[in-house]
Scaffold this active site. Structure first.
Site, PDB file in Angstrom:
ATOM      1  N   GLY A 140      34.276  80.715   8.858  1.00 15.06           N
ATOM      2  CA  GLY A 140      34.220  82.133   9.237  1.00 15.06           C
ATOM      3  C   GLY A 140      32.938  82.786   8.767  1.00 15.06           C
ATOM      4  N   ASP A 190      37.600  80.086   0.902  1.00 12.58           N
ATOM      5  CA  ASP A 190      37.743  80.441   2.314  1.00 12.58           C
ATOM      6  C   ASP A 190      38.013  81.942   2.449  1.00 12.58           C
ATOM      7  OD1 ASP A 190      37.955  80.237   5.058  1.00 12.58           O
ATOM      8  OD2 ASP A 190      39.721  78.951   5.063  1.00 12.58           O
ATOM      9  N   GLY A 210      41.662  83.516  12.501  1.00  8.67           N
ATOM     10  CA  GLY A 210      40.846  84.307  13.433  1.00  8.67           C
ATOM     11  C   GLY A 210      39.697  83.487  14.012  1.00  8.67           C
ATOM     12  N   GLU A 235      41.988  74.236   7.869  1.00 11.98           N
ATOM     13  CA  GLU A 235      41.940  75.086   6.668  1.00 11.98           C
ATOM     14  C   GLU A 235      43.182  74.852   5.801  1.00 11.98           C
ATOM     15  OE1 GLU A 235      39.292  78.776   8.425  1.00 11.98           O
ATOM     16  OE2 GLU A 235      41.453  78.941   8.472  1.00 11.98           O
TER      17      GLU A 235
HETATM   18  C1  5RP Z   1      39.023  81.055  10.401  1.00 14.00           C
HETATM   19  C2  5RP Z   1      39.625  81.923   9.360  1.00 14.00           C
HETATM   20  C3  5RP Z   1      38.723  82.869   8.654  1.00 14.00           C
HETATM   21  O1  5RP Z   1      38.792  82.625   7.290  1.00 14.00           O
HETATM   22  C4  5RP Z   1      39.158  84.274   8.947  1.00 14.00           C
HETATM   23  O2  5RP Z   1      39.222  84.438  10.362  1.00 14.00           O
HETATM   24  C5  5RP Z   1      38.209  85.284   8.352  1.00 14.00           C
HETATM   25  O3  5RP Z   1      36.993  85.215   9.016  1.00 14.00           O
HETATM   26  P1  5RP Z   1      35.784  86.175   8.698  1.00 14.00           P
HETATM   27  O4  5RP Z   1      35.272  85.811   7.353  1.00 14.00           O
HETATM   28  O5  5RP Z   1      34.794  85.878   9.811  1.00 14.00           O
HETATM   29  O6  5RP Z   1      36.280  87.587   8.768  1.00 14.00           O
HETATM   30  O7  5RP Z   1      40.790  81.877   9.062  1.00 14.00           O
HETATM   31  O8  5RP Z   1      39.996  80.294  11.071  1.00 14.00           O
END
Ligand code: 5RP
Length: 232
Positions: free
Chosen positions: A38, A90, A105, A112
């Site tokens: 992300g 993460d 997202g 993950e």
């Molecule tokens: C990806 C994820 C990301 O950790 C999550 O969507 C957060 O993303 P970002 O740091 O771009 O806001 O779960 O699958």
């Protein structure tokens, strides 16, 4: 898709940079670490390049993160090559007061969750817009086997959720694992552990984006006044 406005004078991007750098304090010298996916993790990967000589490498949660790690000279190890990980770093789409999260997202939720489950500690890095009372305002990502998508849309409807296939360029998004993503709106996830258990058992669900069993142990939250460390 964010449901909270960013009230901080710092931009969301600046907050992500802040927490990405702060996460370096959780990297254990001499040990392989797990790396998520992300835009916030991308900031962490950039920071990690400055200490790359101190670690043997990383287990990555997506093809996208793998490419970024390799481009910065950080070796990427396969999950089967390591016994376990001391830490996994993460981001999250939502995190509640107990460290339970919604993730996916970026469509990388399955890997993950696998890498998170290999680690003793999950360090979540997030800007303050991700903090919630109850999970579910962010559309819940669920990775599904393509032929199960329609029956699963109906199952979510029975619990009050509106599920839709995630599209990219008008076509269903295909994950790193060759599967599809449903995004489910309209859920209030009051009991994340029970919800994760329940939905994970539905035929055709690969991974539900509720991270309750693999919850965060620590969250480095980027706020207007700096990085706040939450421990759960
Ligand atoms: C990806 C994820 C990301 O950790 C999550 O969507 C957060 O993303 P970002 O740091 O771009 O806001 O779960 O699958």
């Amino acid at each position: 898709m964010r449901h909270e406005p960013n009230a901080s004078p710092l931009s969301q991007d600046a907050l992500k940079t802040l927490v990405g750098r702060a996460a370096l304090a959780h990297v254990v010298p001499g040990q392989v670490l797990g790396v998520g996916t992300g835009s916030t993790v991308n900031k962490f990967i950039e920071a990690l390049a400055s200490v790359r000589e101190t670690i043997p490498g990383a287990v990555s949660s997506s093809e996208a993160s793998t490419q970024r790690l390799l481009a910065l000279g950080i070796p990427v190890l396969q999950a089967h090559a390591v016994e376990g990980l001391s830490v996994y770093i993460d981001g999250a789409d939502e995190i509640d007061g107990q460290g339970f999260m919604v993730k996916g997202g970026g469509a990388a939720l399955t890997r993950e969750k696998i890498v998170a489950a290999m680690a003793q500690r999950f360090v979540c890095i997030a800007d303050e817009s991700k903090q919630v009372q109850t999970l579910g305002a962010f559309p819940l990502p669920v990775e599904v086997i393509p032929m199960a998508a329609a029956p699963l849309v109906r199952r979510f409807a029975q619990m009050g959720g509106q599920a839709a296939l995630r599209l990219i360029g008008g076509q269903p998004l295909v994950t790193d694992n060759g599967q599809h993503i449903l995004d489910v709106r309209g859920l209030a996830i009051d009991d994340p552990l029970a919800f994760e258990d329940r939905v994970s058992q539905w035929p055709g669900v690969v991974t539900v984006g509720v991270f309750a069993h693999q919850k965060a142990h620590v969250c480095l939250l980027g706020t207007a006044t700096g990085v706040k460390t939450l421990t759960f």
